[in-house]
Design a protein around this motif. Structure first.
Motif, PDB file in Angstrom:
ATOM      1  N   GLN A 242       8.495  21.278 -17.610  1.00 53.77           N
ATOM      2  CA  GLN A 242       9.604  21.347 -18.563  1.00 53.77           C
ATOM      3  C   GLN A 242       9.092  21.610 -19.976  1.00 53.77           C
ATOM      4  OE1 GLN A 242      12.016  17.837 -18.757  1.00 53.77           O
ATOM      5  NE2 GLN A 242      13.478  18.743 -20.172  1.00 53.77           N
ATOM      6  N   VAL A 243       8.013  20.933 -20.364  1.00 53.45           N
ATOM      7  CA  VAL A 243       7.439  21.145 -21.698  1.00 53.45           C
ATOM      8  C   VAL A 243       6.937  22.574 -21.832  1.00 53.45           C
ATOM      9  CG1 VAL A 243       5.482  20.512 -23.179  1.00 53.45           C
ATOM     10  CG2 VAL A 243       6.899  18.734 -22.148  1.00 53.45           C
ATOM     11  N   HIS A 244       6.258  23.060 -20.804  1.00 48.83           N
ATOM     12  CA  HIS A 244       5.757  24.442 -20.835  1.00 48.83           C
ATOM     13  C   HIS A 244       6.919  25.430 -20.936  1.00 48.83           C
ATOM     14  CE1 HIS A 244       3.242  27.891 -20.094  1.00 48.83           C
ATOM     15  NE2 HIS A 244       4.043  28.247 -19.108  1.00 48.83           N
ATOM     16  N   GLY A 245       7.950  25.198 -20.147  1.00 50.04           N
ATOM     17  CA  GLY A 245       9.126  26.080 -20.200  1.00 50.04           C
ATOM     18  C   GLY A 245       9.790  26.045 -21.556  1.00 50.04           C
ATOM     19  N   GLN A 246       9.916  24.857 -22.131  1.00 53.36           N
ATOM     20  CA  GLN A 246      10.525  24.724 -23.453  1.00 53.36           C
ATOM     21  C   GLN A 246       9.671  25.405 -24.510  1.00 53.36           C
ATOM     22  OE1 GLN A 246      13.512  23.549 -24.095  1.00 53.36           O
ATOM     23  NE2 GLN A 246      13.333  23.939 -26.278  1.00 53.36           N
ATOM     24  N   ALA A 247       8.352  25.262 -24.402  1.00 53.09           N
ATOM     25  CA  ALA A 247       7.451  25.918 -25.364  1.00 53.09           C
ATOM     26  C   ALA A 247       7.572  27.430 -25.260  1.00 53.09           C
ATOM     27  CB  ALA A 247       6.017  25.471 -25.125  1.00 53.09           C
ATOM     28  N   ALA A 248       7.675  27.937 -24.044  1.00 51.53           N
ATOM     29  CA  ALA A 248       7.820  29.391 -23.858  1.00 51.53           C
ATOM     30  C   ALA A 248       9.129  29.881 -24.466  1.00 51.53           C
ATOM     31  CB  ALA A 248       7.750  29.736 -22.368  1.00 51.53           C
TER      32      ALA A 248
ATOM     33  N   ILE B  30       0.850  -1.210   0.000  1.00 52.30           N
ATOM     34  CA  ILE B  30       0.000   0.000   0.000  1.00 52.30           C
ATOM     35  C   ILE B  30       0.874   1.243   0.000  1.00 52.30           C
ATOM     36  CG2 ILE B  30      -1.621   1.332   1.387  1.00 52.30           C
ATOM     37  CD1 ILE B  30      -2.884  -1.368   2.239  1.00 52.30           C
ATOM     38  N   TYR B  31       1.879   1.267   0.860  1.00 58.30           N
ATOM     39  CA  TYR B  31       2.763   2.441   0.908  1.00 58.30           C
ATOM     40  C   TYR B  31       3.586   2.586  -0.374  1.00 58.30           C
ATOM     41  CZ  TYR B  31       1.615   3.629   5.699  1.00 58.30           C
ATOM     42  OH  TYR B  31       0.970   4.038   6.816  1.00 58.30           O
ATOM     43  N   ALA B  32       3.992   1.462  -0.936  1.00 59.84           N
ATOM     44  CA  ALA B  32       4.747   1.511  -2.192  1.00 59.84           C
ATOM     45  C   ALA B  32       3.861   2.054  -3.318  1.00 59.84           C
ATOM     46  CB  ALA B  32       5.273   0.133  -2.561  1.00 59.84           C
ATOM     47  N   LYS B  33       2.593   1.617  -3.342  1.00 63.20           N
ATOM     48  CA  LYS B  33       1.649   2.094  -4.351  1.00 63.20           C
ATOM     49  C   LYS B  33       1.437   3.601  -4.209  1.00 63.20           C
ATOM     50  CE  LYS B  33      -3.082   1.797  -5.894  1.00 63.20           C
ATOM     51  NZ  LYS B  33      -4.419   1.527  -5.471  1.00 63.20           N
ATOM     52  N   ARG B  34       1.208   4.034  -2.970  1.00 64.39           N
ATOM     53  CA  ARG B  34       1.031   5.484  -2.739  1.00 64.39           C
ATOM     54  C   ARG B  34       2.292   6.256  -3.114  1.00 64.39           C
ATOM     55  NH1 ARG B  34      -2.361   5.563   2.785  1.00 64.39           N
ATOM     56  NH2 ARG B  34      -4.341   5.015   1.851  1.00 64.39           N
ATOM     57  N   GLY B  35       3.431   5.717  -2.750  1.00 67.07           N
ATOM     58  CA  GLY B  35       4.697   6.363  -3.101  1.00 67.07           C
ATOM     59  C   GLY B  35       4.877   6.445  -4.614  1.00 67.07           C
ATOM     60  N   ALA B  36       4.507   5.362  -5.296  1.00 67.30           N
ATOM     61  CA  ALA B  36       4.620   5.354  -6.755  1.00 67.30           C
ATOM     62  C   ALA B  36       3.659   6.373  -7.375  1.00 67.30           C
ATOM     63  CB  ALA B  36       4.342   3.962  -7.301  1.00 67.30           C
ATOM     64  N   GLU B  37       2.424   6.452  -6.826  1.00 68.74           N
ATOM     65  CA  GLU B  37       1.451   7.422  -7.349  1.00 68.74           C
ATOM     66  C   GLU B  37       1.945   8.851  -7.154  1.00 68.74           C
ATOM     67  OE1 GLU B  37      -2.150   6.510  -5.273  1.00 68.74           O
ATOM     68  OE2 GLU B  37      -2.682   4.858  -6.616  1.00 68.74           O
ATOM     69  N   VAL B  38       2.428   9.143  -5.946  1.00 70.00           N
ATOM     70  CA  VAL B  38       2.942  10.493  -5.669  1.00 70.00           C
ATOM     71  C   VAL B  38       4.163  10.777  -6.538  1.00 70.00           C
ATOM     72  CG1 VAL B  38       4.027  11.936  -3.895  1.00 70.00           C
ATOM     73  CG2 VAL B  38       1.981  10.622  -3.336  1.00 70.00           C
ATOM     74  N   GLY B  39       5.052   9.819  -6.618  1.00 78.13           N
ATOM     75  CA  GLY B  39       6.247   9.992  -7.457  1.00 78.13           C
ATOM     76  C   GLY B  39       5.873  10.165  -8.927  1.00 78.13           C
ATOM     77  N   GLY B  40       4.898   9.371  -9.372  1.00 81.27           N
ATOM     78  CA  GLY B  40       4.434   9.491 -10.751  1.00 81.27           C
ATOM     79  C   GLY B  40       3.808  10.848 -11.020  1.00 81.27           C
TER      80      GLY B  40
ATOM     81  N   ALA C 201       6.513  13.370 -11.219  1.00 81.34           N
ATOM     82  CA  ALA C 201       7.247  13.242 -12.483  1.00 81.34           C
ATOM     83  C   ALA C 201       6.444  13.857 -13.625  1.00 81.34           C
ATOM     84  CB  ALA C 201       7.548  11.773 -12.770  1.00 81.34           C
ATOM     85  N   VAL C 202       5.126  13.622 -13.631  1.00 83.07           N
ATOM     86  CA  VAL C 202       4.275  14.211 -14.671  1.00 83.07           C
ATOM     87  C   VAL C 202       4.266  15.730 -14.548  1.00 83.07           C
ATOM     88  CG1 VAL C 202       1.877  14.449 -15.453  1.00 83.07           C
ATOM     89  CG2 VAL C 202       2.825  12.180 -15.028  1.00 83.07           C
ATOM     90  N   GLU C 203       4.142  16.234 -13.315  1.00 82.67           N
ATOM     91  CA  GLU C 203       4.157  17.688 -13.109  1.00 82.67           C
ATOM     92  C   GLU C 203       5.489  18.285 -13.568  1.00 82.67           C
ATOM     93  OE1 GLU C 203       3.309  18.252  -8.969  1.00 82.67           O
ATOM     94  OE2 GLU C 203       1.198  17.663  -9.200  1.00 82.67           O
ATOM     95  N   ALA C 204       6.573  17.625 -13.262  1.00 84.97           N
ATOM     96  CA  ALA C 204       7.893  18.111 -13.689  1.00 84.97           C
ATOM     97  C   ALA C 204       8.016  18.080 -15.209  1.00 84.97           C
ATOM     98  CB  ALA C 204       8.997  17.267 -13.047  1.00 84.97           C
TER      99      ALA C 204
END
Length: 191
Positions: free
Chosen positions: A47-53, A27-37, A40-43
């Motif tokens: 990055q894509v937004h910054g590159q587009a700008a 359960i903790y690994a799943k939550r950690g993976a979700e938060v990490g994921g 990673a998506v937010e980052a």
């Protein structure tokens, strides 16, 4: 209780504890993976937004440079026509239809390039370009007026033409200075 029963119970308890531990760890690994994921998506999105700008800024900057170059080329063409035709008119030559058309086309080309420059900015450079265009149009008008008037008003016409030409050159210098500042400024804002 016998020793065997105690061992079995201890083994069952150890097995159940291991299973519960594995479930909790999962359960903790799943939550950690979700938060990490999510992070990673937010980052990646940042990055894509910054590159587009950055790419948009570079594209606008390139468009500015091209519009500055086009306006300067149109000015140079009009200035060359004025430099070639004015002495002929001053020496009494009639302004032919082709020369008059060439002057008007040069002024129209400068107007066209000024309008294109207004799309890309910056605002101060655009204002200076419009001032240059107005001065160039006034200069062409003054030369056309000199070519039309009789010999009695020619001196007054030449004074008017020379004044307009000097104002055009001054407006050009002001635009050229601001355009150079914009081109040299790597942090020029895009608005």
């Amino acid at each position: 209780m016998s020793e065997t029963t105690g061992t079995i119970i201890a083994s069952v308890i150890a097995f159940i504890s291991a299973v519960i531990g594995a479930v909790i760890a999962g359960i903790y690994a799943k939550r950690g993976a979700e938060v990490g994921g999510r992070k990673a998506v937010e980052a990646a999105l940042a990055q894509v937004h910054g590159q587009a700008a950055v790419e948009h800024w570079q594209w606008v900057r390139s468009q500015r440079h091209q519009s500055f170059a086009a306006l300067l080329a149109a000015y140079a063409t009009l200035d060359e026509v004025l430099t070639r035709i004015a002495p002929e008119v001053r020496n009494g030559a009639r302004l032919g239809e082709a020369s008059g058309r060439e002057l008007r086309q040069g002024a129209l080309a400068l107007q066209d390039k000024t309008s294109q420059l207004a799309l890309w900015g910056p605002h101060e450079a655009s204002e200076l370009a419009y001032a240059l265009m107005r001065k160039a149009t006034d200069t062409v008008g003054a030369l056309l007026q000199v070519a039309v008037v009789g010999s009695m008003d020619r001196n007054a016409g030449w004074v008017s033409f020379e004044r307009a030409r000097n104002e055009m050159v001054t407006a050009y210098a002001g635009f050229l200075q601001r355009a150079g500042e914009v081109i040299r400024d790597p942090l020029q804002p895009v608005s």
